[in-house]
Design a protein around this motif. Structure first.
Motif, mmCIF file in Angstrom:
data_model
loop_
_atom_site.group_PDB
_atom_site.id
_atom_site.type_symbol
_atom_site.label_atom_id
_atom_site.label_comp_id
_atom_site.label_asym_id
_atom_site.label_seq_id
_atom_site.Cartn_x
_atom_site.Cartn_y
_atom_site.Cartn_z
ATOM 1 N N UNK A 142 13.310 7.105 -30.455
ATOM 2 C CA UNK A 142 13.899 5.772 -30.605
ATOM 3 C C UNK A 142 15.158 5.713 -29.748
ATOM 4 N N UNK A 154 17.357 8.532 -31.382
ATOM 5 C CA UNK A 154 16.854 9.612 -32.215
ATOM 6 C C UNK A 154 15.570 10.183 -31.645
ATOM 7 N N UNK A 212 6.126 14.413 -45.697
ATOM 8 C CA UNK A 212 7.402 13.764 -46.028
ATOM 9 C C UNK A 212 8.592 14.481 -45.406
ATOM 10 N N UNK A 213 8.298 15.515 -44.616
ATOM 11 C CA UNK A 213 9.371 16.380 -44.115
ATOM 12 C C UNK A 213 9.716 16.116 -42.657
ATOM 13 N N UNK A 214 11.018 15.986 -42.391
ATOM 14 C CA UNK A 214 11.468 15.902 -41.007
ATOM 15 C C UNK A 214 11.668 17.314 -40.483
ATOM 16 N N UNK A 243 15.049 16.889 -36.005
ATOM 17 C CA UNK A 243 15.835 15.674 -36.091
ATOM 18 C C UNK A 243 16.982 15.803 -35.106
ATOM 19 N N UNK A 295 12.076 25.271 -41.432
ATOM 20 C CA UNK A 295 12.179 24.097 -42.282
ATOM 21 C C UNK A 295 10.869 23.875 -43.061
ATOM 22 N N UNK A 333 10.797 23.860 -47.137
ATOM 23 C CA UNK A 333 10.428 22.661 -47.911
ATOM 24 C C UNK A 333 8.929 22.439 -47.829
ATOM 25 N N UNK A 355 18.830 6.674 -42.875
ATOM 26 C CA UNK A 355 18.697 6.199 -41.502
ATOM 27 C C UNK A 355 17.377 5.464 -41.344
ATOM 28 N N UNK A 395 14.449 3.967 -38.502
ATOM 29 C CA UNK A 395 13.923 3.860 -37.145
ATOM 30 C C UNK A 395 12.681 2.975 -37.160
ATOM 31 N N UNK A 453 10.324 4.064 -40.287
ATOM 32 C CA UNK A 453 10.731 5.263 -41.032
ATOM 33 C C UNK A 453 12.117 5.062 -41.636
ATOM 34 N N UNK A 501 14.807 7.650 -43.591
ATOM 35 C CA UNK A 501 14.953 9.033 -44.020
ATOM 36 C C UNK A 501 16.373 9.362 -44.416
ATOM 37 N N UNK A 548 18.645 13.132 -44.975
ATOM 38 C CA UNK A 548 18.564 14.582 -44.839
ATOM 39 C C UNK A 548 17.293 14.962 -44.102
ATOM 40 N N UNK A 549 16.472 15.792 -44.729
ATOM 41 C CA UNK A 549 15.208 16.219 -44.136
ATOM 42 C C UNK A 549 14.018 15.450 -44.695
ATOM 43 N N UNK A 550 14.305 14.489 -45.570
ATOM 44 C CA UNK A 550 13.226 13.824 -46.309
ATOM 45 C C UNK A 550 12.917 12.437 -45.766
ATOM 46 N N UNK A 551 11.647 12.171 -45.557
ATOM 47 C CA UNK A 551 11.223 10.817 -45.207
ATOM 48 C C UNK A 551 11.014 10.034 -46.494
ATOM 49 N N UNK A 552 11.848 9.033 -46.684
ATOM 50 C CA UNK A 552 11.873 8.269 -47.919
ATOM 51 C C UNK A 552 10.790 7.181 -47.878
ATOM 52 N N UNK A 570 7.716 5.656 -45.171
ATOM 53 C CA UNK A 570 6.957 5.960 -43.971
ATOM 54 C C UNK A 570 5.826 4.948 -43.885
#
Lengths: 159, 159
Positions: free
Chosen positions: A98, A106, A113-115, A118, A149, A153, B94, B96, B108, B110, B112-116, B118
């Protein structure tokens, strides 16, 4: 190794052959080569636009839109990271780049569900690496942290 | 309630006032209003471009680029979701929106490391909802599933 191959002792050709990340990156770029322009090119030549010297970077303006070729290069880099993580973990990874009109933005690689990766991008107009070695190291670093990562997770990665 | 307010019994005005998601969305849109065009507009009027009837949708072509106003509307919607999740959890979110030239892509959210959140987007040129109620329901659904996700993978959200 055949004598024709050893007859081309160009610096960096060995690192491309032996490095899984660079191989993945070459594959990504060749996949975009719809007209077969790169078919006769060596892997090293295919990767050469990723190498941008400090002087060259200074000469690239950060005013205005990111060049579509640079944009595609950034996408290929993160797709190669995604492929390497996929191969190791078996989880399908998605990539999003993006970028704003000013070259900020970004880069995200995710699975479930995991990034996984990043990164914030800035001055994307000047995207590039000092050398093939640096490119390989950077890519591998991202792959490694992504794999860590995924292990940490694992439940979110599978969700 | 004062008599002036009850004198405007337009459908939907109550739902905007009482719904936290719609309030968050109105805030997002007003934040983009750099020239104060919306300053004298009611919240309902500000939200009206989000309401696109089925007939209207059919009349919008999905050929070619997504209209920048539509793009901004999609961004505002997901930013409102992000704000609601932020308020509940205290985690900074954040957003995107990655749209191809054909109106396909990803939304998206998100932390931290979590996609809230999607979501895949398609035919983004026709982005809109049947009614204010539908808009509120959809937004709240995403907020709720995002909050569930944050609870389920709280370690990744904090990473």
């Amino acid at each position: 190794m055949s004598s024709t191959q050893t007859a081309v002792p160009k610096s960096g050709s060995n690192i491309v052959e032996s490095n899984p990340f660079l191989q993945a990156l070459v594959q990504q770029i060749r996949a975009q080569d719809h007209y077969g322009v790169y078919r006769s090119w060596s892997d090293e030549l295919v990767l050469s636009p990723f190498i941008v010297s400090k002087e060259k970077k200074r000469s690239i303006s950060v005013e205005g839109e990111v060049d579509p070729a640079t944009r595609l290069r950034i996408l290929c880099f993160y797709r190669a990271v995604a492929t390497c993580v996929e191969t190791e973990t078996g989880h399908l990874c998605q990539v999003v780049i993006d970028l704003s009109h000013e070259g900020f933005g970004w880069a995200l690689v995710w699975t479930g569900r995991l990034i996984v990766v990043n990164r914030t991008l800035r001055d994307a107009q000047r995207y590039g690496f000092d050398s093939l070695e640096k490119l390989a190291t950077q890519g591998e670093k991202l792959v490694k942290s992504g794999l860590d990562c995924c292990r940490r997770f694992s439940d979110a990665a599978k969700a």
